[in-house]
Scaffold this motif. Structure first.
Motif, PDB file in Angstrom:
ATOM      1  N   PHE A 321       0.680  -1.088   0.043  1.00  0.00           N
ATOM      2  CA  PHE A 321       0.082  -0.052  -0.137  1.00  0.00           C
ATOM      3  C   PHE A 321       0.999   1.283   0.140  1.00  0.00           C
ATOM      4  CE2 PHE A 321      -2.310   3.178   2.621  1.00  0.00           C
ATOM      5  CZ  PHE A 321      -3.404   3.431   1.507  1.00  0.00           C
ATOM      6  N   GLY A 322       0.623   2.014  -1.046  1.00  0.00           N
ATOM      7  CA  GLY A 322       1.700   3.027  -1.078  1.00  0.00           C
ATOM      8  C   GLY A 322       1.011   4.452  -1.356  1.00  0.00           C
ATOM      9  N   SER A 323       1.527   5.635  -1.295  1.00  0.00           N
ATOM     10  CA  SER A 323       1.085   6.962  -1.449  1.00  0.00           C
ATOM     11  C   SER A 323      -0.262   7.363  -0.841  1.00  0.00           C
ATOM     12  CB  SER A 323       0.821   7.177  -2.944  1.00  0.00           C
ATOM     13  OG  SER A 323       1.973   6.800  -3.731  1.00  0.00           O
ATOM     14  N   GLY A 324      -0.237   6.705   0.383  1.00  0.00           N
ATOM     15  CA  GLY A 324      -1.439   7.189   1.398  1.00  0.00           C
ATOM     16  C   GLY A 324      -1.172   8.335   2.034  1.00  0.00           C
ATOM     17  N   ILE A 325      -2.084   9.168   2.496  1.00  0.00           N
ATOM     18  CA  ILE A 325      -1.786  10.445   3.387  1.00  0.00           C
ATOM     19  C   ILE A 325      -2.587  10.256   4.747  1.00  0.00           C
ATOM     20  CG2 ILE A 325      -1.930  12.896   3.494  1.00  0.00           C
ATOM     21  CD1 ILE A 325      -1.323  12.968   0.611  1.00  0.00           C
ATOM     22  N   LEU A 326      -3.774   9.830   4.636  1.00  0.00           N
ATOM     23  CA  LEU A 326      -4.540   9.796   5.760  1.00  0.00           C
ATOM     24  C   LEU A 326      -5.141   8.446   6.015  1.00  0.00           C
ATOM     25  CD1 LEU A 326      -7.246  12.563   4.846  1.00  0.00           C
ATOM     26  CD2 LEU A 326      -5.114  12.921   6.045  1.00  0.00           C
ATOM     27  N   VAL A 327      -5.251   8.034   7.487  1.00  0.00           N
ATOM     28  CA  VAL A 327      -5.673   6.633   7.712  1.00  0.00           C
ATOM     29  C   VAL A 327      -6.956   6.408   6.880  1.00  0.00           C
ATOM     30  CG1 VAL A 327      -6.487   5.338   9.647  1.00  0.00           C
ATOM     31  CG2 VAL A 327      -4.507   6.889   9.823  1.00  0.00           C
ATOM     32  N   ARG A 328      -7.785   7.333   6.737  1.00  0.00           N
ATOM     33  CA  ARG A 328      -9.091   7.203   5.756  1.00  0.00           C
ATOM     34  C   ARG A 328      -8.735   6.534   4.438  1.00  0.00           C
ATOM     35  NH1 ARG A 328     -11.459  12.559   3.138  1.00  0.00           N
ATOM     36  NH2 ARG A 328      -9.531  12.099   1.864  1.00  0.00           N
ATOM     37  N   ASP A 329      -7.532   6.564   3.920  1.00  0.00           N
ATOM     38  CA  ASP A 329      -7.183   5.867   2.661  1.00  0.00           C
ATOM     39  C   ASP A 329      -7.159   4.474   3.037  1.00  0.00           C
ATOM     40  OD1 ASP A 329      -6.903   8.325   1.813  1.00  0.00           O
ATOM     41  OD2 ASP A 329      -4.666   8.349   2.057  1.00  0.00           O
ATOM     42  N   LEU A 330      -6.518   4.094   4.313  1.00  0.00           N
ATOM     43  CA  LEU A 330      -6.260   2.533   4.601  1.00  0.00           C
ATOM     44  C   LEU A 330      -7.641   1.863   4.739  1.00  0.00           C
ATOM     45  CD1 LEU A 330      -4.399   0.032   4.957  1.00  0.00           C
ATOM     46  CD2 LEU A 330      -4.210   0.931   7.213  1.00  0.00           C
ATOM     47  N   LYS A 331      -8.515   2.651   5.500  1.00  0.00           N
ATOM     48  CA  LYS A 331      -9.763   2.247   5.921  1.00  0.00           C
ATOM     49  C   LYS A 331     -10.848   2.107   4.498  1.00  0.00           C
ATOM     50  CE  LYS A 331      -9.715   4.684  10.161  1.00  0.00           C
ATOM     51  NZ  LYS A 331     -10.218   5.878  11.230  1.00  0.00           N
ATOM     52  N   ARG A 332     -10.424   2.739   3.549  1.00  0.00           N
ATOM     53  CA  ARG A 332     -11.347   2.365   2.313  1.00  0.00           C
ATOM     54  C   ARG A 332     -10.795   1.340   1.596  1.00  0.00           C
ATOM     55  NH1 ARG A 332     -12.469   8.791   0.140  1.00  0.00           N
ATOM     56  NH2 ARG A 332     -14.068   9.317   1.808  1.00  0.00           N
ATOM     57  N   LEU A 333      -9.527   1.089   1.760  1.00  0.00           N
ATOM     58  CA  LEU A 333      -8.866  -0.119   1.163  1.00  0.00           C
ATOM     59  C   LEU A 333      -9.507  -1.443   2.061  1.00  0.00           C
ATOM     60  CD1 LEU A 333      -6.915  -1.674  -0.557  1.00  0.00           C
ATOM     61  CD2 LEU A 333      -5.223  -1.204   1.318  1.00  0.00           C
ATOM     62  N   ARG A 334      -9.472  -1.257   3.058  1.00  0.00           N
ATOM     63  CA  ARG A 334     -10.079  -2.491   4.078  1.00  0.00           C
ATOM     64  C   ARG A 334     -11.579  -2.750   3.750  1.00  0.00           C
ATOM     65  NH1 ARG A 334     -13.616  -3.566   7.750  1.00  0.00           N
ATOM     66  NH2 ARG A 334     -14.388  -1.542   8.071  1.00  0.00           N
ATOM     67  N   ARG A 335     -12.329  -1.742   3.227  1.00  0.00           N
ATOM     68  CA  ARG A 335     -13.837  -1.918   2.765  1.00  0.00           C
ATOM     69  C   ARG A 335     -13.879  -2.584   1.618  1.00  0.00           C
ATOM     70  NH1 ARG A 335     -14.706   3.082   5.304  1.00  0.00           N
ATOM     71  NH2 ARG A 335     -14.607   4.211   3.311  1.00  0.00           N
ATOM     72  N   ARG A 336     -12.797  -2.202   0.465  1.00  0.00           N
ATOM     73  CA  ARG A 336     -12.632  -2.835  -0.786  1.00  0.00           C
ATOM     74  C   ARG A 336     -12.403  -4.345  -0.528  1.00  0.00           C
ATOM     75  NH1 ARG A 336     -14.962  -0.903  -5.231  1.00  0.00           N
ATOM     76  NH2 ARG A 336     -15.046   1.334  -5.205  1.00  0.00           N
ATOM     77  N   ILE A 337     -11.340  -4.711   0.316  1.00  0.00           N
ATOM     78  CA  ILE A 337     -11.128  -5.923   0.503  1.00  0.00           C
ATOM     79  C   ILE A 337     -12.034  -6.732   1.130  1.00  0.00           C
ATOM     80  CG2 ILE A 337      -9.380  -7.241   2.081  1.00  0.00           C
ATOM     81  CD1 ILE A 337      -6.954  -4.939   1.690  1.00  0.00           C
ATOM     82  N   SER A 338     -12.951  -6.144   2.027  1.00  0.00           N
ATOM     83  CA  SER A 338     -13.852  -6.860   2.697  1.00  0.00           C
ATOM     84  C   SER A 338     -14.876  -7.175   1.476  1.00  0.00           C
ATOM     85  CB  SER A 338     -14.527  -5.941   3.809  1.00  0.00           C
ATOM     86  OG  SER A 338     -13.856  -5.740   4.739  1.00  0.00           O
ATOM     87  N   GLN A 339     -15.112  -6.269   0.808  1.00  0.00           N
ATOM     88  CA  GLN A 339     -16.133  -6.757  -0.366  1.00  0.00           C
ATOM     89  C   GLN A 339     -15.484  -7.836  -1.527  1.00  0.00           C
ATOM     90  OE1 GLN A 339     -16.508  -2.984  -2.633  1.00  0.00           O
ATOM     91  NE2 GLN A 339     -17.485  -2.066  -0.957  1.00  0.00           N
ATOM     92  N   VAL A 340     -14.059  -7.969  -1.440  1.00  0.00           N
ATOM     93  CA  VAL A 340     -13.558  -9.094  -2.286  1.00  0.00           C
ATOM     94  C   VAL A 340     -13.669 -10.229  -1.499  1.00  0.00           C
ATOM     95  CG1 VAL A 340     -11.425 -10.123  -3.182  1.00  0.00           C
ATOM     96  CG2 VAL A 340     -11.911  -7.554  -3.642  1.00  0.00           C
ATOM     97  N   LEU A 341     -13.555 -10.152  -0.417  1.00  0.00           N
ATOM     98  CA  LEU A 341     -13.774 -11.556   0.648  1.00  0.00           C
ATOM     99  C   LEU A 341     -15.119 -11.996   0.708  1.00  0.00           C
ATOM    100  CD1 LEU A 341     -11.565 -10.606   3.743  1.00  0.00           C
ATOM    101  CD2 LEU A 341     -11.491 -12.513   2.207  1.00  0.00           C
ATOM    102  N   GLU A 342     -16.076 -11.026   0.789  1.00  0.00           N
ATOM    103  CA  GLU A 342     -17.410 -11.443   0.328  1.00  0.00           C
ATOM    104  C   GLU A 342     -17.678 -12.205  -0.647  1.00  0.00           C
ATOM    105  OE1 GLU A 342     -19.701  -8.168   1.528  1.00  0.00           O
ATOM    106  OE2 GLU A 342     -19.196  -7.863   3.542  1.00  0.00           O
ATOM    107  N   SER A 343     -16.995 -11.653  -1.869  1.00  0.00           N
ATOM    108  CA  SER A 343     -17.486 -12.069  -3.096  1.00  0.00           C
ATOM    109  C   SER A 343     -16.692 -13.457  -3.648  1.00  0.00           C
ATOM    110  CB  SER A 343     -17.602 -11.302  -4.349  1.00  0.00           C
ATOM    111  OG  SER A 343     -16.056 -10.789  -4.283  1.00  0.00           O
ATOM    112  N   LYS A 344     -15.291 -13.592  -3.163  1.00  0.00           N
ATOM    113  CA  LYS A 344     -14.268 -14.523  -3.099  1.00  0.00           C
ATOM    114  C   LYS A 344     -13.866 -15.040  -2.059  1.00  0.00           C
ATOM    115  CE  LYS A 344     -14.168 -14.073  -7.772  1.00  0.00           C
ATOM    116  NZ  LYS A 344     -14.369 -15.197  -8.818  1.00  0.00           N
TER     117      LYS A 344
END
Length: 346
Positions: A321-344
């Motif tokens: 994970f690169g070029s992040g500035i805010l913790v919010r950026d990582l939290k949005r990545l977590r939500r995307r990963i959760s969506q992937v886990l639910e579908s795959k």
């Protein structure tokens, strides 16, 4: 308040393009590059509010700037144990915790055998346990021969480029993030440019031992190989790099600067030529984040190899994970990963 120390710590960690945004968000003025910005605030006093905002921006970058990730999916009962374990932890009083989020003066002498807990955040999004230690590693850099002028050693005559190796001592910050929702916890290892892979493995091993202390066994990290296909097949972000196999035996590596490869005509045409069947083994995706007039693009990389893709059970445990500035950026990545886990789920 004087902020030179915070700026120096930020300079060691962040690329200027990212640091400039952190400085501006703190209500300070960024010069044209680091030298002018450092000179502007050398010995200068600024409002306490701006100093606090700059320190907060540095602290956020410690959590999300240039990180190697491993993910652990845990049963709910273990998550409850882990959250209780983390909630009861206290940050010891050390030179690392006293200096946080800035670097420890003469950090090498402060002890570097083992990273230690230096900060803890417990909010509505979860618990962040921040560990810090000092690591030494060797990097190679290209030497600018023009700076030697007429004093260029005769041994270098005729060379177009010369590279030198030097040992860097860096205070690094690794993080265990236990989100409030979901069942995935994040092992987040500092991954600056030039960091040897074995150092990343050691950082993740430290966090894995911490997980064992909390739940009583060593969990296995998630195999992220199938995430590559899932991310490519989604509508998330802009795919700027992709490595893939075709059933005709080709190995492809494609790169884009602006256009998403999913829509790039050459890529789409080539994919259509093989009936749309490709097998991605590496992907780099970027997405836009905004804060007022400021914009930046965090990126998420899943990188494997054609050799691994040909194996019976391909595996990939590390993401970046690169070029992040805010913790919010990582939290949005977590939500995307959760969506992937639910579908795959596999």
């Amino acid at each position: 308040m004087e902020v030179s120390g915070i700026l120096e710590a930020l300079k060691e960690r962040a690329q200027w393009t990212e640091a400039r945004k952190i400085i501006i968000r703190a209500g300070l003025k960024a010069g044209k590059g680091w030298p002018r910005t450092i000179a502007r605030y050398a010995g200068a006093e600024v409002m306490q509010e701006s100093a606090d905002a700059l320190a907060s921006g540095l602290a956020e970058h410690l959590l999300v700037g240039d990180k190697a990730l491993r993910l652990y999916q845990l049963p709910e009962e273990n998550l409850t144990e882990l959250r209780t374990f983390a909630s009861e932890m206290d940050v010891p009083e050390t030179s690392f915790s006293a200096a946080y989020p800035c670097k420890v003066p003469n950090a090498g002498a402060a002890g570097n055998d083992e990273s230690i807990l230096c900060a803890k955040y417990d909010d509505e999004d979860g618990i962040f346990l921040v560990y810090s230690g000092v690591r030494k590693f060797e990097v190679k850099e290209k030497l600018d021969l023009t700076k030697f002028g007429d004093s260029l050693p005769s041994e270098f005559q005729g060379f177009s480029a010369v590279y030198g190796s030097k040992v860097i001592e860096r205070q690094l910050f690794d993080v265990l993030w236990i989100p409030r929702s979901g069942n995935v916890v994040f092992s987040i290892a500092d991954s600056p440019k030039g960091m040897p892979p074995e150092f990343l493995s050691a950082a993740h091993a430290k966090i894995r031992r911490l997980l064992m202390d909390g739940i009583g066994y060593y969990p296995e990290p998630l195999n992220l190989f199938n995430f590559i296909q899932a991310v490519y097949g989604s509508n998330w972000g802009t795919v700027v790099e992709l490595g893939f196999l075709t059933d005709t035996g080709s190995v492809k590596h494609e790169h884009m600067k602006l256009t998403c490869l999913r829509q790039e005509p050459f890529h789409v045409g080539g994919k259509d030529a093989v009936d749309g069947i490709i097998h991605p083994f590496s992907i780099l995706i970027r997405w836009m984040e905004k804060d007022g007039e400021l914009e930046w693009e965090p990126e998420f990389t899943l990188h494997s190899s054609a050799f691994e893709a040909h194996s019976i059970n391909p595996s990939l445990y590390d993401a970046y994970f690169g070029s992040g500035i805010l913790v919010r950026d990582l939290k949005r990545l977590r939500r995307r990963i959760s969506q992937v886990l639910e579908s795959k789920p596999s």
